[in-house]
Every structure is written in structure tokens, then in C-alpha cells.
Design a protein around this motif. Sequence first.
Motif, PDB file in Angstrom:
ATOM      1  N   GLN A  46     -41.340  21.193   9.603  1.00  0.00           N
ATOM      2  CA  GLN A  46     -41.116  20.878   8.194  1.00  0.00           C
ATOM      3  C   GLN A  46     -39.732  20.284   7.944  1.00  0.00           C
ATOM      4  O   GLN A  46     -39.033  20.639   7.002  1.00  0.00           O
ATOM      5  N   GLY A  47     -39.345  19.378   8.825  1.00  0.00           N
ATOM      6  CA  GLY A  47     -38.104  18.647   8.635  1.00  0.00           C
ATOM      7  C   GLY A  47     -36.844  19.374   9.041  1.00  0.00           C
ATOM      8  O   GLY A  47     -35.739  18.871   8.821  1.00  0.00           O
ATOM      9  N   LYS A  48     -36.977  20.547   9.646  1.00  0.00           N
ATOM     10  CA  LYS A  48     -35.808  21.320  10.052  1.00  0.00           C
ATOM     11  C   LYS A  48     -35.916  21.711  11.515  1.00  0.00           C
ATOM     12  O   LYS A  48     -36.999  21.782  12.080  1.00  0.00           O
ATOM     13  N   VAL A  49     -34.761  21.994  12.138  1.00  0.00           N
ATOM     14  CA  VAL A  49     -34.746  22.449  13.531  1.00  0.00           C
ATOM     15  C   VAL A  49     -35.133  23.928  13.565  1.00  0.00           C
ATOM     16  O   VAL A  49     -34.435  24.775  13.004  1.00  0.00           O
ATOM     17  N   ALA A  50     -36.242  24.209  14.222  1.00  0.00           N
ATOM     18  CA  ALA A  50     -36.700  25.595  14.338  1.00  0.00           C
ATOM     19  C   ALA A  50     -36.074  26.297  15.535  1.00  0.00           C
ATOM     20  O   ALA A  50     -35.867  27.512  15.509  1.00  0.00           O
ATOM     21  N   ALA A  51     -35.788  25.523  16.587  1.00  0.00           N
ATOM     22  CA  ALA A  51     -35.176  26.093  17.792  1.00  0.00           C
ATOM     23  C   ALA A  51     -34.751  24.951  18.698  1.00  0.00           C
ATOM     24  O   ALA A  51     -35.274  23.835  18.609  1.00  0.00           O
ATOM     25  N   CYS A  52     -33.814  25.225  19.589  1.00  0.00           N
ATOM     26  CA  CYS A  52     -33.454  24.250  20.613  1.00  0.00           C
ATOM     27  C   CYS A  52     -32.911  24.994  21.822  1.00  0.00           C
ATOM     28  O   CYS A  52     -32.364  26.092  21.695  1.00  0.00           O
ATOM     29  N   GLY A  53     -33.099  24.405  22.990  1.00  0.00           N
ATOM     30  CA  GLY A  53     -32.633  25.045  24.207  1.00  0.00           C
ATOM     31  C   GLY A  53     -33.305  24.469  25.434  1.00  0.00           C
ATOM     32  O   GLY A  53     -34.089  23.513  25.342  1.00  0.00           O
TER      33      GLY A  53
END
Length: 239
Positions: A179-186
Motif C-alpha cells: 500500500q505504497g509503504k515499506v513493510a520490511a527490508c533486509g
Amino acid sequence: FGPSGSGKTTLINMIAGLIRPDKGRIEADGRVLVDTDAGRFVPKHKRRIGMVFQDARLFPHMSVASNLRYGRWFTPTAERYADIKAVVDLLGIGALLDRRPAKLSGGEKQRVAIGRALLASPKLLLMDEPLASLDEARKAEILPYIERLRDETKIPIVYVSHSISEVARLASDVVVLAQGKVAACGPTGAIMQRLDLLPAEERGEGGAVLDTAVLGHDDVFGMTVLGSVAGEIRVPLLA
């Protein structure tokens, strides 16, 4: 990575300069491409970014060779590092050079599109779901070339996908959008274990990423032997 409508293509188009963000900052390798507070917006043709779209977008009136050379025209001669022969060999398109795009398969078109992007000698390569329009056979054909591209050229790649199998095979690090946002990264291995980050229809496909090395091939039984810290693993024959 993320479901349709999560903002993947919008984000990659902002990096490319095809969309001007209302607010924000984009920096690549220490070079600021966009800074809305400072009023900075580097034009797309000056960003030294190569882009491969879902559809190849080759010029239909040009041969494959002419399409490839087109990628070089916008790069100053002194800044060109991509060699035509090396790119042609890397992508296995030497036999296609005299053909027009209408005479190519979907997988062949995408390989030519990747070659055209590479011959612009980019500092960053963007790939917007380049396999989305291909059937499974064509995807299997082109994936090894993308792996070689990743491993041999050392050009940073931002690869957009909603396919878990592509992410697991190609990515070193993953940014999950929702929804247009970063939910997680790694790292890919860590993200792949987070089933809660996957779209509902894909949660049955979560898994683990294993670091292995090819030990050998068993042509009689059509299998490849992989070595890992857990021991040998046998999988269907890898070409």
C-alpha cells in the motif's frame, strides 16, 4: 517485492526520472538525483540509468543490432564501458543481430532489451517485472541470463517483482512494499521466512534460501548434486 498496486512501478519510475515525486530525495551511489527540498531534479537522460520494462519496447523498424547500438548514443564516448561483443555474448543473442523484433520470441525480445540497456553503460539498472509477460518456458530461458548479468557485470540492479521464486533466485536484498509503504527490508534469506509479509494468495509459497555449490551432475537420473553445510542435496538437473 509486493502485490499489484503496492507502488513498485511508481517507485522505480521515480528512480528513473519518469515520474517527479511531490516530496522526497533519491540518491544513488552518492549522487543526488532528486531532492524536492533543494529543488533538484536530474533529467532522466542525464541519470545514466538503464531500464528494462515488462514489454521489451524495441523499435520495430530496426534490426536487433540497430536496437542495441541505440543504447550507446546517449552516453558520452569517454564514459562508455560496455562492449558490444561482450554484451552480445553475455546474453546469447549473436544469432539474432540481423532480425527485426517481429521475428523474435518473447524471451529473445527481453534479452535484446536488456542488451540495449547495458550498452548505455549505466551506473544503475532498473528492471520492472521483465518476465511478467512471458510464459513459464520463456521465463526459464531468460532467468539464467539475468543471473549472469547480476554476477558478471557487477552493475547494481533494482529488480521489481511479485514472484517469490524470482526473488529467491535473483535477489541479495529485498524491500517489501505494501500500500505504497515499506513493510520490511533486509537480506533475502531473512525476508523469505516472513510469511506475514507475503500477499494472502502467496503465503503457501514461503520458504528458505540455502547457500549451496554445484558438486556434479547425474545425467542418468537427470539430477544435480548440491553441497551445503547440511550435506548433499539432490535436485532436478540444472542446465
